[in-house]
Design an enzyme around this catalytic site. Structure first.
Site, short mmCIF file in Angstrom:
data_model
loop_
_atom_site.label_atom_id
_atom_site.label_comp_id
_atom_site.label_asym_id
_atom_site.label_seq_id
_atom_site.Cartn_x
_atom_site.Cartn_y
_atom_site.Cartn_z
N LYS A 1 4.01 -14.76 3.86
CA LYS A 1 4.31 -15.54 2.66
C LYS A 1 5.83 -15.44 2.46
O LYS A 1 6.31 -15.09 1.38
CB LYS A 1 3.53 -14.95 1.46
CG LYS A 1 3.54 -15.81 0.21
CD LYS A 1 2.56 -16.96 0.25
CE LYS A 1 2.70 -17.85 -0.95
NZ LYS A 1 1.84 -19.04 -0.92
N ASP B 1 -2.01 -18.45 2.65
CA ASP B 1 -2.99 -19.32 1.97
C ASP B 1 -3.53 -20.38 2.93
O ASP B 1 -4.73 -20.63 3.02
CB ASP B 1 -2.43 -19.95 0.69
CG ASP B 1 -0.93 -20.22 0.73
OD1 ASP B 1 -0.28 -19.81 1.71
OD2 ASP B 1 -0.40 -20.84 -0.19
N TYR C 1 0.82 -1.21 0.00
CA TYR C 1 0.00 0.00 0.00
C TYR C 1 0.85 1.26 0.00
O TYR C 1 0.35 2.36 0.21
CB TYR C 1 -0.95 0.01 1.21
CG TYR C 1 -2.05 -1.02 1.07
CD1 TYR C 1 -1.73 -2.37 0.96
CD2 TYR C 1 -3.39 -0.65 1.05
CE1 TYR C 1 -2.72 -3.33 0.83
CE2 TYR C 1 -4.38 -1.61 0.92
CZ TYR C 1 -4.04 -2.94 0.81
OH TYR C 1 -5.03 -3.89 0.68
#
Ligand code: NAD
Length: 335
Positions: A171, A205, A124
């Site tokens: 991740k 995930d 962002y």
């Protein structure tokens, strides 16, 4: 004269739900003096900026704000007001408590978790470039300072609120440097600050799969910016949708309280938006500024209205056929 607090009605359903929250706070005896500040589409028409300097100044000065959602154009146009606001005021921690509510039946009945989202970095940062026609990049930014301060926030929150566990969402198997840094900072803060709090790490995930299988295994979810954004809506879905999940954006110099939901253009102006999320956000604000008696009163009142479950009172998103007004008035009657 009451304490001064900024009010940003925002766009879409924003004005409808923030005025409901204001009515509830007034009826509960919060004794606040509202400083109305423009932000969003109306502000752009009137002041030539979706986030006018005077709004930022007012929040800096008064330190606390209740904010409705603002619309952000997709794929073009100005930088998100929210991103600008959070960065300008250094509101680095988004706190979103997600729990089951009385009378709102969902697939799960044991959700009691808090999403702690880093609000100023990650993808962002808005640093996007066209390298050559047909090739664009978006830069993910992680700083040791940013990762450490949000980790500290999460563990301090865990200690203060007597929570049991912090789960870092990442991740780092793919984004080894950025998510790797976040992870190392969280590990260090855990060891130094809160070894007594249980700590684990989970790939994003897998987290999504685990959340829909058994959300009760989670307590505090510590997330970088994008994962926190996505996970917040997923978690809202576990307990009844975006109409029932509040939030706070907290920094060292102030805090802005707002629901997780957006401006809901599909229902704006129809009078059926659920004001509960922003009302719950105002309860967070009352607790934050030490008006815990007002917070407790409002919380007891909305719990009572929800438990009663009168379909004529509740808004359609939670199974009723009522309106913003019917819900607000039923709540006020219970105060
Ligand atoms: P949204 O949250 O506005 O709406 C998603 C769905 O949830 C819609 O069907 C909507 O009707 C429903 N919903 C949301 N809040 C509700 C409420 N209080 N009561 C009943 N139903 C409710 O998400 P979106 O449609 O993806 O985004 C619309 C706009 O809002 C976009 O411009 C987006 O950028 C902006 N947005 C702003 C904020 C913010 O200001 N904090 C947050 C998210 C999205």
């Amino acid at each position: 004269m009451g304490m001064k607090v900024c009010l940003l009605p925002g766009d879409g359903i924003g004005p409808e739900v923030t005025s409901a929250a204001r009515r509830v706070l007034e009826a509960a005896g919060a004794d606040l003096e509202w400083i109305e500040c423009p932000a969003g589409a109306h502000a752009a028409e009137q002041y030539g900026d979706v986030l006018p300097a005077q709004t930022l100044e007012a929040i800096r000065h008064h330190r606390f704000a209740l904010k409705g959602p603002v619309t952000t154009p997709i794929g073009k146009g100005f930088t998100s007001v929210n991103v600008r606001l959070r960065k300008a005021l250094n509101l680095y921690a988004a706190v979103r408590p997600v729990r089951n509510l009385p009378g709102i039946k969902t697939r799960y009945d044991n959700v009691e978790l808090v999403v702690v989202r880093e609000n100023t970095e990650g993808l962002y940062s808005g640093i996007e470039n066209e390298i050559t026609p047909g090739v664009v990049t978006s830069l993910k930014v992680a700083t040791e300072k940013g990762c450490t301060r949000i980790s500290k926030f999460a563990f301090e929150y865990a200690i203060e609120r007597k929570r049991r566990k912090v789960t870092l969402i990442h991740k780092a198997n793919i984004m080894k440097l950025t998510d790797g840094l976040f992870m190392n900072c969280a590990r260090r803060v855990h060891e130094e600050l809160a070894p007594e709090i249980e700590y684990n790490e989970l790939i994003i995930d897998n987290t999504c799969m685990q959340l829909v299988r058994d959300p009760s295994q989670f307590d505090i979810l510590l997330c970088e910016n994008l994962y926190g954004d996505v996970i917040s809506d997923l978690c809202a879905g576990l307990v009844g949708g975006l109409g029932v999940v509040p939030g706070a954006n907290i920094g060292e110099e102030g805090a802005v309280f707002e629901a997780v939901h957006g401006s809901a253009p599909d229902i704006a102006g129809k009078g059926i938006a659920n004001p509960l999320a922003i009302i719950m956000s105002s309860v967070m604000m009352m607790n934050h500024i030490g008006k815990t008696d007002v917070a407790d009163r409002i919380k007891a009142a909305y719990n009572a209205v929800l438990a009663e479950g009168n379909p004529a009172v509740l808004t359609p998103d939670i199974g009723g056929r009522g309106t913003t007004k019917s819900f607000t008035e039923a709540l006020i009657a219970r105060l």
